[in-house]
Design a protein around this motif. Structure first.
Motif: not given
Ligand code: S3P
Length: 448
Positions: A38-40, A229-242
């Motif tokens: 939910v969210g960005e 199951g059925q958690p509420e996931l929250t939009g978060r920043p993700v930093h992807v390594p090389a």
């Protein structure tokens, strides 16, 4: 479609510092969980390779808006629809060359009460889908496929999707992830049991987005991964390594081009992925991890790599999941090492983007290397110096076959060419430019 050949010629010492593109496995998962939140979600360092773009397009077609960066250095953005919130896609979802996109999205779709149609390119439509269909059928999903359980395929999602406990019959992070992604929308606990640990990016990322996930060790040493199951996931920043699987190519190139000394920055060093580094060190490679840190749950380091002599080793079957995508490039290091390198328990290589045991055996033999292959092993006999080279190798729609042989050609006396460099863009856009930065020029050869 026109194909574009590429040729590698003997290079001088490689030098300099580069950051290869973002991790492919983590990029797919960041988009998928961003879509389920939910969210960005802002994703920094996402791999904008063709495989990941297929996942982005499929998620957009199911209602989760995925927005590319407006300017260099900006993040990708995903507007999530919440767990269970995807909508039935109007058209066929084309997964291109990507097994990860096809299998993980099949799991995600199976957690929704609608029907979606998936297809892929000439490589992907040959790859087995039964391995994900089987557990997902137990969760209530139904499938219509081509004979042999291959794409194109219709995924018919159940209502509701049922939580299950599933022991993986093959060591596959894709199968584990497909079950967990379907389980996201199931009421209750979905448990996956794995005997051999495989990459755990799905588990780390699920937790990062707020899911409750418990990992326990069974009496026989297996891991049980239980997702509520059925958690509420929250939009978060993700930093992807090389991506360590991409870093592997300049890394091996530096080892086999005498005098080389390079740095690969921000490489993801998750222990479930770093088997190549362990193996190369056993072969005598000079690889130093500097500036080790943890970013968003993922161990990351800069790798300083210096050329030097390598000796053949035996790679145990238990290590296969931690370096499954790196055997092609390990074969190149092995071809330049002194003595035989035995790769055992690697039957899964036969069902990757190509039959990698067959393609490596054939290409290495054409370059003057003695190789023995069985159904699930490969032995490369190195002589302590690079083989003669002087062949054009068929890529067979396999990015890692293409990059592996281009790395070999940087060390051989005669050039090594690949017939089609196009598939490299699935995982490592800018490969030739990155190699050029390090001092290794790859030249285009006539279009076929
Ligand atoms: C991947 C898992 C591996 C690997 C693939 C990416 C993933 O496949 O070969 O490139 O992101 O989960 P398997 O799970 O089939 O071994």
């Amino acid at each position: 479609m026109a194909t574009q050949g590429l040729t590698a010629r003997k290079a001088g010492p490689l030098s300099g510092s580069v950051r290869v593109p973002g991790d492919k496995s983590i990029s797919h998962r960041a988009l998928m969980l961003g879509a389920m939140a939910v969210g960005e979600t802002e994703i920094h360092g996402l791999l904008a390779g063709e495989d990941v773009l297929r996942t982005a397009a499929a998620l957009s077609a199911m209602g989760a808006a995925v927005t590319p960066p407006a300017a260099d250095g900006d993040p990708w953005r995903v507007a999530g629809v919440g767990v269970g919130g995807l909508a039935e896609p109007a058209g066929v979802l084309d997964m291109g060359n990507s097994g990860t996109a096809a299998r993980l999205l099949t799991g995600l779709i199976a957690g929704h009460p609608f029907t979606a149609f998936l297809t892929g390119d000439a490589s992907l439509v040959r790859r087995p889908m039964r391995r994900v269909m089987e557990p997902l059928e137990r969760m209530g999903a139904a499938f219509v496929t081509r004979s042999g359980g291959r794409l194109p395929m219709a995924v018919i999602g159940p209502d509701p999707v049922l939580p299950i406990t599933y022991a993986l019959p093959v060591a596959s992070a894709q199968v584990k992830s497909a079950v967990l992604l379907a389980g996201l929308n199931a009421p209750g606990l979905t448990t996956v049991i794995e005997r051999q640990p495989t990459r755990d990016h799905s588990e780390l990322m699920l937790r990062h987005f707020g899911a409750a996930l418990a990992v326990s060790r069974e009496a026989d040493g297996s891991h049980a991964i239980a997702l509520t199951g059925q958690p509420e996931l929250t939009g978060r920043p993700v930093h992807v390594p090389a991506d360590i699987s991409s870093a592997a190519f300049p890394l091996v190139a530096a080892l086999i081009c005498p005098g080389s000394d390079i740095v690969l920055r921000d490489v993801g060093m998750n222990p479930r992925r770093a088997g190549l580094v362990e193996t190369l060190r056993e072969m005598g490679a000079d690889i130093v991890a500097e500036n080790a840190r943890v970013e968003a749950g993922e161990p990351t380091a800069d790798l300083r790599v210096r050329a030097g002599p390598l000796a053949g080793v035996s790679v145990p079957p238990q290590r296969a999941p931690a370096m499954i995508d790196e055997y092609p490039v390990l074969c190149i290091a092995a071809a330049c090492a002194e003595g035989p390198t035995r790769m055992l328990g690697v039957g899964e290589l036969r069902v990757k983007e190509s039959d990698r045991i067959a393609r490596m055996a054939e290409g290495l033999a054409a370059c003057g290397v003695r190789v023995e292959a069985t159904e699930d092993s490969l032995t490369v006999h190195g002589t302590g110096r690079p083989p003669p080279g002087g062949a054009t190798v068929a890529t067979a729609l396999d990015h890692r076959i293409a990059m592996s042989f281009l790395v070999l050609g940087l060390a051989t006396d005669a050039p090594v060419a690949v017939d089609d460099a196009g598939p490299i863009d699935t995982s490592f856009p800018g490969f030739a430019a990155t190699m050029a930065t390090l001092g290794a020029a790859l030249r285009s050869t006539a279009a076929a």
